[in-house]
Enzyme design. Structure first.
Site, short mmCIF file in Angstrom:
data_model
loop_
_atom_site.label_atom_id
_atom_site.label_comp_id
_atom_site.label_asym_id
_atom_site.label_seq_id
_atom_site.Cartn_x
_atom_site.Cartn_y
_atom_site.Cartn_z
N LEU A 133 8.28 -1.32 -1.57
CA LEU A 133 9.24 -0.84 -2.57
C LEU A 133 9.24 -1.71 -3.84
O LEU A 133 8.94 -1.25 -4.92
CB LEU A 133 10.64 -0.78 -1.95
CG LEU A 133 11.72 -0.12 -2.79
CD1 LEU A 133 11.40 1.33 -3.09
CD2 LEU A 133 13.08 -0.24 -2.10
N CYS B 262 -1.62 -7.21 -6.37
CA CYS B 262 -2.42 -7.22 -5.14
C CYS B 262 -3.91 -7.38 -5.45
O CYS B 262 -4.46 -6.69 -6.30
CB CYS B 262 -2.19 -5.90 -4.39
SG CYS B 262 -3.13 -5.76 -2.86
N CYS C 229 -3.22 -6.85 11.52
CA CYS C 229 -3.06 -6.24 10.21
C CYS C 229 -4.41 -5.63 9.85
O CYS C 229 -5.38 -6.36 9.66
CB CYS C 229 -2.63 -7.28 9.18
SG CYS C 229 -2.49 -6.62 7.51
N CYS D 249 -1.61 -1.45 -7.67
CA CYS D 249 -0.52 -2.41 -7.69
C CYS D 249 -1.00 -3.71 -8.35
O CYS D 249 -1.98 -4.31 -7.92
CB CYS D 249 -0.04 -2.70 -6.26
SG CYS D 249 0.49 -1.19 -5.39
N GLU E 232 -11.44 -6.41 5.37
CA GLU E 232 -10.87 -7.55 6.07
C GLU E 232 -9.70 -7.10 6.95
O GLU E 232 -9.00 -6.14 6.65
CB GLU E 232 -10.39 -8.61 5.06
CG GLU E 232 -11.55 -9.24 4.32
CD GLU E 232 -11.13 -10.33 3.33
OE1 GLU E 232 -12.00 -11.15 2.99
OE2 GLU E 232 -9.97 -10.35 2.91
N CYS F 271 -9.06 0.09 -2.66
CA CYS F 271 -7.77 0.78 -2.59
C CYS F 271 -7.72 1.88 -3.63
O CYS F 271 -8.29 1.76 -4.71
CB CYS F 271 -6.62 -0.20 -2.81
SG CYS F 271 -4.98 0.54 -2.51
N SER G 196 2.37 1.23 6.70
CA SER G 196 3.01 0.84 5.45
C SER G 196 2.40 1.60 4.29
O SER G 196 1.18 1.60 4.12
CB SER G 196 2.86 -0.67 5.23
OG SER G 196 3.43 -1.05 4.00
N CYS H 149 -0.26 -11.84 2.62
CA CYS H 149 0.06 -10.56 2.00
C CYS H 149 -0.43 -10.51 0.56
O CYS H 149 -0.14 -11.38 -0.25
CB CYS H 149 1.58 -10.35 2.04
SG CYS H 149 2.10 -8.78 1.39
N GLU I 40 -4.53 2.22 0.95
CA GLU I 40 -3.28 2.97 1.12
C GLU I 40 -3.48 3.94 2.28
O GLU I 40 -4.22 4.93 2.17
CB GLU I 40 -2.95 3.72 -0.18
CG GLU I 40 -1.91 4.82 -0.05
CD GLU I 40 -0.58 4.37 0.57
OE1 GLU I 40 -0.23 4.89 1.65
OE2 GLU I 40 0.08 3.50 -0.01
#
Length: 346
Positions: free
Chosen positions: A220, A120, A106, A117, A93, A113, A196, A338, A165
């Site tokens: 972070l 997410c 974006c 995390c 996406e 991924c 990012s 996000c 990532e």
């Protein structure tokens, strides 16, 4: 049967050499290269100033593994989310985020991924593969066209904050950015591109050594190791001391301010101790902080913090001369905000 290579995986020089080896002029490679990148050709038949014989030769030797926008959703706030079907049937996406002054793409860098995390949606998908440079480029081109269609202006910015990532697909991301910024591609300034990362020190140092010109953002979320490891378990392998060292190295070489992406969650990182730890971490390297509104993906432990907690962060950061902004999420009604990208169309 010949195993056809994606023609966009070869360089312009290799393309020129291919034509010479097949009895044609080298400049034919320039023509085809322009069709592939500047004009975004989806097929060899699109190349109208190339002879039928040449197009047939290309068809016999190569493929164009172009993406297809399977579904496009438009949010009430103008955000557009694309479900992008890849040549092998997998889906990623990408999102167009409009404001009054800019339109931002974006884009995704992996199918799924590599990381874990906990907050997410994408991390719940296993990493199936890295995206190729052309597939990353195609996402940007599609969003540029949508920006022109819906907002009467070309794309102004790109953020690598979609699925995956980016630094775990470093070579392909760099090749895609080279195409995006080339005058033979989209001609965008690298200063309008932000990559990012969740924070992989070795790769941050490599970016500095490679003299990249785009901007760096770091996801972070805590300046305390054990809290960060609760949020992002993989970070146990990359303690904040190592991350700090890599960011100091980056700034020393790139002389480019870092953006920290930071979500505040109730009961996790909304204490005064957490605020003080972020302020301390921010003093190591010139930076700014984006406090990001959280978009819950379930009814689990990660929930949006109170306004009081957000205001405490803003107050303490500002008091210490650290630029901080609250970023309100866009496209929540279409799961485009996000942390929400999870290729539900697949």
């Amino acid at each position: 049967m010949i195993d056809k290579k994606d023609i966009r995986a070869i360089s312009k020089i290799e393309l020129r050499d291919f034509f010479v080896a097949n009895g044609d002029k080298a400049f034919r490679g320039n023509q085809v290269y322009e069709w592939l990148w500047s004009k975004g050709a989806h097929s060899f038949e699109d190349m109208t100033n190339v002879s039928k014989e040449t197009r047939a030769m290309l068809e016999a030797n190569f493929v164009i593994n172009h993406i297809k926008v399977d579904t496009m959703q438009r949010s009430a706030d103008g955000t557009v989310k694309n479900a992008v079907r890849l040549h092998d049937g997998l889906v990623v996406e990408s999102v167009l985020i409009p404001t009054k002054t800019r339109t931002t793409a974006c884009v995704s860098s992996q199918v799924g991924c590599s990381l874990d995390c906990n907050f997410c949606a994408t991390s719940r998908l296993k990493r199936m593969r890295n995206l190729e440079p052309g597939e990353i480029y195609d996402q940007v081109l599609a969003i540029d066209n949508e920006s022109k269609l819906y907002h009467n202006r070309p794309l102004s910015n790109i953020v690598f904050m979609g699925m995956g990532e980016p630094l775990m697909n470093y070579n392909n991301v760099i090749k895609a950015i080279d195409r995006i910024t080339s005058e033979e591609g989209l001609g965008m300034s690298p200063k309008r591109i932000t990559v990012s990362t969740s924070g992989i020190p070795k790769m941050i140092k490599k970016m500095a050594d490679d003299n990249v010109k785009f901007k760096l953002a770091v996801s972070l979320h805590s300046g305390i190791d054990n809290v960060r490891a609760r949020i992002m378990p993989f970070s146990k392998n990359f303690p904040l001391a190592d991350l700090r060292e890599s960011l100091e190295y980056w700034y020393q070489i790139a002389n480019s301010k870092i953006t920290y992406e930071y979500v505040v969650w109730g009961g996790i990182n909304d204490s005064k101790e957490a605020v003080d730890a972020l302020v301390k971490f921010c003093k190591y390297v010139p930076c700014k902080v984006n406090l990001i509104e959280y978009n819950p993906i379930d009814d689990g432990e990660f929930q949006q913090a109170s306004d009081e907690a957000i205001n405490l962060y803003i107050h303490e950061l500002t008091k210490n001369n650290i630029v901080a902004k609250v970023r309100r999420s866009r496209g929540k009604d279409i799961d485009a905000a996000c942390g929400q990208l999870a290729n539900k169309e697949a």
